[in-house]
Design a protein around this motif. Structure first.
Motif, short mmCIF file in Angstrom:
data_model
loop_
_atom_site.label_atom_id
_atom_site.label_comp_id
_atom_site.label_asym_id
_atom_site.label_seq_id
_atom_site.Cartn_x
_atom_site.Cartn_y
_atom_site.Cartn_z
N THR A 150 33.51 36.24 50.93
CA THR A 150 34.54 35.56 51.72
C THR A 150 34.82 34.17 51.15
OG1 THR A 150 33.90 36.78 53.70
CG2 THR A 150 35.17 34.77 54.04
N VAL A 151 33.77 33.45 50.83
CA VAL A 151 33.92 32.11 50.26
C VAL A 151 34.57 32.18 48.87
CG1 VAL A 151 32.65 30.10 49.40
CG2 VAL A 151 31.99 31.16 51.57
N ALA A 152 34.20 33.18 48.09
CA ALA A 152 34.68 33.30 46.70
C ALA A 152 36.09 33.89 46.61
CB ALA A 152 33.71 34.16 45.90
N ARG A 153 36.62 34.36 47.70
CA ARG A 153 37.92 35.04 47.70
C ARG A 153 39.02 34.22 47.04
NH1 ARG A 153 38.26 37.23 53.00
NH2 ARG A 153 36.98 38.88 52.15
N ASP A 154 39.02 32.91 47.26
CA ASP A 154 40.09 32.05 46.73
C ASP A 154 39.79 31.51 45.33
OD1 ASP A 154 41.61 32.41 49.04
OD2 ASP A 154 40.68 30.71 50.05
N MET A 155 38.65 31.84 44.79
CA MET A 155 38.32 31.38 43.43
C MET A 155 39.06 32.23 42.40
SD MET A 155 34.22 30.88 43.65
CE MET A 155 33.49 29.74 44.80
N LYS A 156 39.27 31.65 41.25
CA LYS A 156 39.90 32.40 40.16
C LYS A 156 38.97 33.54 39.75
CE LYS A 156 42.61 28.58 38.58
NZ LYS A 156 42.99 27.66 37.56
N PRO A 157 39.52 34.65 39.30
CA PRO A 157 38.70 35.82 38.97
C PRO A 157 37.66 35.57 37.88
CG PRO A 157 41.03 36.38 38.89
CD PRO A 157 40.94 34.91 39.14
N TYR A 158 37.90 34.57 37.04
CA TYR A 158 36.96 34.27 35.97
C TYR A 158 36.02 33.11 36.31
CZ TYR A 158 40.61 30.84 35.00
OH TYR A 158 41.53 29.84 35.13
N HIS A 159 36.09 32.64 37.54
CA HIS A 159 35.20 31.55 37.97
C HIS A 159 33.75 32.03 37.87
CE1 HIS A 159 33.25 28.54 40.46
NE2 HIS A 159 34.35 27.81 40.36
N ASN A 217 40.21 42.04 36.72
CA ASN A 217 40.85 40.85 37.28
C ASN A 217 40.66 39.63 36.38
OD1 ASN A 217 41.76 42.32 39.45
ND2 ASN A 217 40.07 41.73 40.78
N ALA A 218 39.48 39.48 35.81
CA ALA A 218 39.24 38.35 34.91
C ALA A 218 40.11 38.48 33.66
CB ALA A 218 37.76 38.28 34.54
N LYS A 219 40.22 39.69 33.14
CA LYS A 219 41.02 39.93 31.93
C LYS A 219 42.48 39.57 32.14
CE LYS A 219 42.13 43.66 28.72
NZ LYS A 219 41.98 45.09 28.45
N LEU A 220 43.00 39.84 33.34
CA LEU A 220 44.40 39.56 33.64
C LEU A 220 44.72 38.07 33.57
CD1 LEU A 220 45.11 41.97 36.65
CD2 LEU A 220 45.90 42.19 34.27
N GLN A 221 43.73 37.22 33.83
CA GLN A 221 43.99 35.78 33.86
C GLN A 221 43.29 35.02 32.75
OE1 GLN A 221 43.62 33.87 37.62
NE2 GLN A 221 44.76 35.43 38.70
N ILE A 222 42.79 35.73 31.77
CA ILE A 222 41.99 35.08 30.73
C ILE A 222 42.80 34.04 29.94
CG2 ILE A 222 42.30 36.65 28.76
CD1 ILE A 222 39.05 36.57 28.89
N ALA A 242 35.97 29.26 29.90
CA ALA A 242 35.73 30.42 29.04
C ALA A 242 34.28 30.47 28.59
CB ALA A 242 36.65 30.37 27.82
N LYS A 243 33.74 29.35 28.19
CA LYS A 243 32.36 29.31 27.72
C LYS A 243 31.40 29.78 28.81
CE LYS A 243 29.74 25.57 27.20
NZ LYS A 243 29.41 24.20 26.84
N ASP A 244 31.60 29.29 30.01
CA ASP A 244 30.73 29.66 31.12
C ASP A 244 30.92 31.11 31.54
OD1 ASP A 244 29.73 27.08 31.18
OD2 ASP A 244 31.06 26.43 32.80
N ALA A 245 32.16 31.57 31.56
CA ALA A 245 32.46 32.90 32.06
C ALA A 245 32.07 34.01 31.09
CB ALA A 245 33.93 33.01 32.41
#
Length: 123
Positions: free
Chosen positions: A34-43, A77-82, A90-93
Protein backbone atom coordinates in the motif's frame (compact mmCIF):
# COMPACT_ATOMS: atom_id res chain seq x y z
CA UNK A 1 10.98 -5.18 6.79
CA UNK A 2 8.48 -6.44 9.31
CA UNK A 3 7.03 -8.72 6.65
CA UNK A 4 10.53 -10.09 6.05
CA UNK A 5 10.98 -10.66 9.78
CA UNK A 6 7.86 -12.81 9.88
CA UNK A 7 8.89 -14.55 6.65
CA UNK A 8 12.15 -15.60 8.27
CA UNK A 9 10.24 -16.92 11.28
CA UNK A 10 7.82 -18.78 8.98
CA UNK A 11 10.70 -20.34 7.03
CA UNK A 12 11.89 -21.93 10.26
CA UNK A 13 8.55 -22.82 11.84
CA UNK A 14 6.04 -25.65 11.78
CA UNK A 15 2.40 -26.06 12.72
CA UNK A 16 0.63 -23.17 14.41
CA UNK A 17 3.80 -21.07 14.52
CA UNK A 18 4.12 -21.36 10.75
CA UNK A 19 0.50 -20.35 10.23
CA UNK A 20 0.78 -17.39 12.60
CA UNK A 21 4.06 -16.14 11.13
CA UNK A 22 2.72 -16.52 7.57
CA UNK A 23 -0.39 -14.53 8.39
CA UNK A 24 1.67 -11.78 10.01
CA UNK A 25 4.07 -11.70 7.05
CA UNK A 26 1.18 -11.28 4.61
CA UNK A 27 -0.37 -8.59 6.79
CA UNK A 28 2.82 -6.53 6.79
CA UNK A 29 3.62 -7.18 3.13
CA UNK A 30 0.14 -5.88 2.22
CA UNK A 31 0.77 -2.75 4.29
CA UNK A 32 4.11 -2.25 2.55
CA UNK A 33 2.50 -2.72 -0.87
CA UNK A 34 0.00 0.00 0.00
CA UNK A 35 2.80 2.40 0.90
CA UNK A 36 4.82 1.46 -2.21
CA UNK A 37 1.87 1.85 -4.58
CA UNK A 38 2.82 5.42 -5.53
CA UNK A 39 6.53 4.70 -5.98
CA UNK A 40 8.03 4.38 -9.42
CA UNK A 41 8.19 0.75 -10.60
CA UNK A 42 11.99 0.81 -10.55
CA UNK A 43 12.26 2.32 -7.07
CA UNK A 44 14.64 0.23 -4.98
CA UNK A 45 12.19 -0.12 -2.12
CA UNK A 46 9.37 -1.23 -4.40
CA UNK A 47 11.58 -3.73 -6.25
CA UNK A 48 12.96 -5.06 -2.96
CA UNK A 49 9.45 -5.51 -1.63
CA UNK A 50 8.40 -7.52 -4.68
CA UNK A 51 11.58 -9.57 -4.53
CA UNK A 52 11.00 -10.46 -0.89
CA UNK A 53 7.27 -11.03 -1.32
CA UNK A 54 7.83 -13.34 -4.28
CA UNK A 55 10.39 -15.31 -2.25
CA UNK A 56 7.81 -15.54 0.54
CA UNK A 57 5.26 -17.06 -1.83
CA UNK A 58 7.83 -19.48 -3.20
CA UNK A 59 9.51 -20.54 0.05
CA UNK A 60 6.74 -20.30 2.65
CA UNK A 61 3.46 -20.58 0.80
CA UNK A 62 4.81 -23.03 -1.80
CA UNK A 63 2.97 -20.99 -4.45
CA UNK A 64 5.40 -20.85 -7.35
CA UNK A 65 2.77 -19.47 -9.72
CA UNK A 66 2.15 -16.43 -7.49
CA UNK A 67 5.90 -15.90 -7.05
CA UNK A 68 6.41 -15.98 -10.83
CA UNK A 69 3.48 -13.63 -11.45
CA UNK A 70 4.79 -11.07 -8.95
CA UNK A 71 8.32 -11.16 -10.38
CA UNK A 72 7.10 -10.93 -13.99
CA UNK A 73 4.84 -7.99 -13.24
CA UNK A 74 7.56 -6.07 -11.39
CA UNK A 75 10.10 -6.65 -14.17
CA UNK A 76 7.60 -5.69 -16.85
CA UNK A 77 6.60 -2.47 -15.06
CA UNK A 78 10.20 -1.49 -14.37
CA UNK A 79 11.15 -2.15 -18.00
CA UNK A 80 8.38 0.16 -19.23
CA UNK A 81 9.87 3.12 -17.36
CA UNK A 82 13.56 2.31 -17.53
CA UNK A 83 14.26 5.23 -19.89
CA UNK A 84 13.24 7.73 -17.22
CA UNK A 85 15.74 6.37 -14.67
CA UNK A 86 18.64 8.56 -13.67
CA UNK A 87 22.06 6.97 -13.14
CA UNK A 88 21.70 6.68 -9.36
CA UNK A 89 18.27 5.03 -9.66
CA UNK A 90 19.59 2.66 -12.31
CA UNK A 91 22.62 1.63 -10.27
CA UNK A 92 20.51 0.81 -7.24
CA UNK A 93 17.70 -0.88 -9.15
CA UNK A 94 19.75 -3.05 -11.48
CA UNK A 95 21.06 -5.36 -8.77
CA UNK A 96 17.53 -6.06 -7.56
CA UNK A 97 16.29 -6.49 -11.12
CA UNK A 98 19.08 -9.05 -11.63
CA UNK A 99 17.94 -10.98 -8.54
CA UNK A 100 14.32 -10.91 -9.70
CA UNK A 101 15.37 -12.21 -13.13
CA UNK A 102 17.50 -14.94 -11.56
CA UNK A 103 14.65 -16.10 -9.32
CA UNK A 104 12.19 -15.94 -12.20
CA UNK A 105 14.43 -18.09 -14.39
CA UNK A 106 14.91 -20.65 -11.63
CA UNK A 107 11.20 -20.80 -10.87
CA UNK A 108 10.20 -21.06 -14.51
CA UNK A 109 12.71 -23.89 -14.98
CA UNK A 110 11.18 -25.64 -11.97
CA UNK A 111 7.67 -25.27 -13.40
CA UNK A 112 8.86 -26.67 -16.71
CA UNK A 113 10.49 -29.65 -14.99
CA UNK A 114 7.30 -30.37 -13.05
CA UNK A 115 5.25 -30.20 -16.24
CA UNK A 116 7.68 -32.57 -17.97
CA UNK A 117 7.46 -34.97 -15.03
CA UNK A 118 3.66 -34.93 -15.25
CA UNK A 119 3.77 -35.67 -18.97
CA UNK A 120 6.21 -38.53 -18.37
CA UNK A 121 3.91 -40.01 -15.73
CA UNK A 122 0.97 -39.91 -18.10
CA UNK A 123 2.82 -41.90 -20.78
Amino acid sequence: MIGDYYRYIAENSRGDSLIEASEKAIEYYVQAETVARDMKPYHVTKLSLVLNLSVFYYEVKDDIQKAVALAKEALHNAKLQIESMNNEDAKDALSIVALLKENLNLWQDEIEEEENDLVALQL
